[in-house]
Design a protein around this motif. Structure first.
Motif, mmCIF file in Angstrom:
data_model
loop_
_atom_site.group_PDB
_atom_site.id
_atom_site.type_symbol
_atom_site.label_atom_id
_atom_site.label_comp_id
_atom_site.label_asym_id
_atom_site.label_seq_id
_atom_site.Cartn_x
_atom_site.Cartn_y
_atom_site.Cartn_z
ATOM 1 N N GLU A 89 0.818 -1.218 0.000
ATOM 2 C CA GLU A 89 0.000 0.000 0.000
ATOM 3 C C GLU A 89 0.852 1.269 0.000
ATOM 4 O OE1 GLU A 89 -4.075 -1.476 2.229
ATOM 5 O OE2 GLU A 89 -2.388 -0.830 3.483
ATOM 6 N N GLU A 147 -4.642 -12.704 -4.732
ATOM 7 C CA GLU A 147 -5.879 -11.948 -4.482
ATOM 8 C C GLU A 147 -5.558 -10.597 -3.834
ATOM 9 O OE1 GLU A 147 -9.649 -10.790 -4.737
ATOM 10 O OE2 GLU A 147 -8.844 -12.628 -5.645
ATOM 11 N N TYR A 149 -2.866 -8.839 -4.297
ATOM 12 C CA TYR A 149 -2.363 -7.987 -5.385
ATOM 13 C C TYR A 149 -3.521 -7.465 -6.240
ATOM 14 C CZ TYR A 149 2.666 -8.555 -4.747
ATOM 15 O OH TYR A 149 3.945 -8.483 -4.258
ATOM 16 N N LYS A 150 -4.511 -8.309 -6.480
ATOM 17 C CA LYS A 150 -5.685 -7.870 -7.246
ATOM 18 C C LYS A 150 -6.426 -6.765 -6.507
ATOM 19 C CE LYS A 150 -6.361 -12.279 -9.603
ATOM 20 N NZ LYS A 150 -7.156 -13.514 -9.673
ATOM 21 N N GLN A 151 -6.671 -6.953 -5.216
ATOM 22 C CA GLN A 151 -7.403 -5.960 -4.419
ATOM 23 C C GLN A 151 -6.665 -4.626 -4.349
ATOM 24 O OE1 GLN A 151 -8.181 -7.824 -0.624
ATOM 25 N NE2 GLN A 151 -9.689 -9.232 -1.488
ATOM 26 N N LEU A 152 -5.355 -4.665 -4.441
ATOM 27 C CA LEU A 152 -4.549 -3.445 -4.374
ATOM 28 C C LEU A 152 -4.224 -2.898 -5.769
ATOM 29 C CD1 LEU A 152 -2.134 -4.541 -1.508
ATOM 30 C CD2 LEU A 152 -4.050 -2.922 -1.354
ATOM 31 N N ASN A 153 -4.870 -3.451 -6.783
ATOM 32 C CA ASN A 153 -4.658 -3.034 -8.186
ATOM 33 C C ASN A 153 -3.201 -3.143 -8.619
ATOM 34 O OD1 ASN A 153 -7.412 -2.415 -8.703
ATOM 35 N ND2 ASN A 153 -7.139 -0.521 -7.536
ATOM 36 N N GLN A 154 -2.517 -4.162 -8.132
ATOM 37 C CA GLN A 154 -1.118 -4.414 -8.491
ATOM 38 C C GLN A 154 -0.973 -5.650 -9.389
ATOM 39 O OE1 GLN A 154 1.320 -2.494 -7.907
ATOM 40 N NE2 GLN A 154 0.919 -1.335 -6.049
ATOM 41 N N TYR A 155 -2.009 -6.463 -9.463
ATOM 42 C CA TYR A 155 -1.917 -7.766 -10.120
ATOM 43 C C TYR A 155 -1.612 -7.668 -11.616
ATOM 44 C CZ TYR A 155 -3.117 -12.563 -11.399
ATOM 45 O OH TYR A 155 -3.080 -13.839 -11.876
ATOM 46 N N ASP A 156 -2.329 -6.815 -12.328
ATOM 47 C CA ASP A 156 -2.193 -6.755 -13.786
ATOM 48 C C ASP A 156 -0.859 -6.188 -14.243
ATOM 49 O OD1 ASP A 156 -4.681 -7.886 -14.185
ATOM 50 O OD2 ASP A 156 -5.707 -5.947 -14.243
ATOM 51 N N ASN A 157 -0.141 -5.537 -13.356
ATOM 52 C CA ASN A 157 1.122 -4.919 -13.727
ATOM 53 C C ASN A 157 2.295 -5.582 -12.991
ATOM 54 O OD1 ASN A 157 2.565 -3.067 -15.234
ATOM 55 N ND2 ASN A 157 2.497 -1.510 -13.646
ATOM 56 N N THR A 158 2.114 -6.842 -12.597
ATOM 57 C CA THR A 158 3.122 -7.558 -11.829
ATOM 58 C C THR A 158 3.487 -8.853 -12.536
ATOM 59 O OG1 THR A 158 2.317 -6.634 -9.742
ATOM 60 C CG2 THR A 158 3.608 -8.658 -9.597
#
Length: 179
Positions: A89, A147, A149-158
């Motif tokens: 965060e 999950e 990472y998804k909730q923190l909007n980090q998943y798609d760019n990781t």
């Protein structure tokens, strides 16, 4: 519960070349290393510092209340989710986050509340079913981490890389041992 506290001079000497955290730092990345086992094993805290990580989280500095001991190295891997979330965060720049799980380490004991399965009936290889259940536990931990990472909007760019430090000897190549 007693945990292993073995020092190792291998950790004290560094590696002599820039490691990934150091190389990425030059490009503006921040970095953190998260592990559920004790940070005392092989002087891990010093080693991680020499590798160039900015932050280090281990059993000694994470909240283990409400979590179960996984083995003689430390607590279950889910202890990493809260410090991971708090660290993620705060990140505004690109980052490198490394997670070292401990549940699959010898002596292969999944957290007591984790539902286990009998993968191989009548397995004559000691501890193999426990080891497979530990892998299944880590799979669940990774699902929770992804999950997060998804909730923190980090998943798609990781980019996620999942690897292991060594295999186990359950007779696949004659040896039945941990090393």
């Amino acid at each position: 519960v007693g945990f292993v506290d073995r020092g190792s001079c291998r950790s004290l000497h560094g590696v002599g070349v820039d490691c990934l955290p150091q190389l990425l730092s030059k490009k503006g990345y921040t970095s953190a290393f998260f592990q559920s086992p004790t940070g005392r094993f092989e002087n891990r805290k010093e080693l991680i510092s020499r590798y160039g990580f900015d932050d280090f989280y281990a059993m000694e500095n994470i909240d283990t209340d409400g979590f179960e001991v996984a083995n003689y190295f430390g607590y279950e891997d889910r202890t990493l989710l809260k410090p991971s979330k708090e660290w993620l965060e705060k990140q505004e720049e690109p980052f490198l986050a490394v997670y070292l799980t401990g549940a699959t380490h010898h002596d292969y004991i999944p957290p007591p509340s984790f539902e286990t399965f009998e993968f191989l009936e009548n397995s004559n290889v000691k501890d193999y079913n426990s080891y497979l259940n530990c892998i299944r536990y880590v799979d669940g931990f990774l699902a929770e981490l992804f999950e997060q990472y998804k909730q923190l909007n980090q998943y798609d760019n990781t980019i996620f890389i999942v690897t292991g430090d060594h295999g186990e000897g359950f007779g696949e190549h004659v040896a039945v041992q941990h090393n």
